[in-house]
Design a protein around this motif. Sequence first.
Motif, PDB file in Angstrom:
ATOM      1  N   LEU A  34      29.750  21.398   2.790  1.00 59.39           N
ATOM      2  CA  LEU A  34      29.262  20.276   3.576  1.00 59.39           C
ATOM      3  C   LEU A  34      30.418  19.518   4.234  1.00 59.39           C
ATOM      4  O   LEU A  34      30.341  19.138   5.409  1.00 59.39           O
ATOM      5  N   ILE A 279      22.073  19.253   8.956  1.00 60.24           N
ATOM      6  CA  ILE A 279      22.083  19.270   7.493  1.00 60.24           C
ATOM      7  C   ILE A 279      20.628  19.197   7.042  1.00 60.24           C
ATOM      8  O   ILE A 279      19.910  18.252   7.389  1.00 60.24           O
ATOM      9  N   VAL A 321      25.940  13.390   1.498  1.00 59.48           N
ATOM     10  CA  VAL A 321      26.742  13.543   2.713  1.00 59.48           C
ATOM     11  C   VAL A 321      27.943  12.599   2.650  1.00 59.48           C
ATOM     12  O   VAL A 321      29.079  12.978   2.983  1.00 59.48           O
TER      13      VAL A 321
END
Length: 337
Positions: A34, A279, A321
């Motif tokens: 990520l 995402i 995130v």
Amino acid sequence: MTNLPTGHSLDAVVRQRIDQKTKPLGALGRLEDLALQLALIQQTETPTLQNPHILVFAGDHGLAAEGVSAYPADITYGMVQNFIAGGAAINVFCRQNNLKLLVCDVGVAGTFAENTPEFVKFKIRPGTRNMRHEPAMTRDECEAAMDAGRTLVNGVQYRGCNVVGFGEMGIGNTSPASLLMHRLTGLPLDQCVGRGTGLDDAGLAHKRSVLQAVADTHAHFSDPLDVLSAMGGLEIAAMAGGMLQAAENSMVILVDGFVATSALLVAQALKPTVLANCIFCHLSNEAGHRLMLEHLGVEPLLNLGMRLGEGTGCALAYPIVQAAVGMLNEMASMDVL
């Protein structure tokens, strides 16, 4: 973008930075992937998350008259009022995680008196037509709804936002989402249709029958915009337009559940590169979402058995995130040991 050593790609430099953090190689798992994705979206070794927003688009569906939902269509109007009052799940989660919420009426069959910074009216028409008998939208209406999504994304970017989540509200909207999934992935319709708001077995069988009739009626459409116009929804079109604009703006895109991912399917069909900015926040409990994500070749961050919509998966995944950015920017490297 950060100046890179000659002959080094940003991908390689960021991977090296992650590998040199004070941890075993790969020990932070998906968080490392990520962090790399965020760096590549923003084209920098040090990505940031600024003024994050969740955009919730609301619209009604003419197909609801066919009994494809366990709830009456007027719940859409009531839920938008709940968003405005701050009492919905998405309001709670946005407050918890310091996310700005913006609700947009693109097609609710009702009039709202409210005019607040958190609620905007961009109504194209009061709900789609009954797609069992005619296209849900004209091409112009569909493109106008997409433009509404683009406009809102540009508006929040102007206010410094670089990460935006997409949610929706619309009784009956798992039906158009299932039809879009069927047509854009080529998967059998039965694999794309679920219980939505909680249909029993008889209700599910009826829903499948209705959606098969819709698919047959509009079988001649193949162009993504024609498919969206015929079998989509105003809020789905707005999300698709917003996602496309967010990608053009190099923004991070948070994708919610089943209905939001159907909008992403449309966006990807129009511009495949949009996927790199996305995402996928959670695996919806709605039947078909796992297959949708497998078709896209992506993995969601969370699996909490949710199927609410509203952008709730985006709001709950956002701290992950944030953690990826914090790891990349703040965690020490091995050379300090």
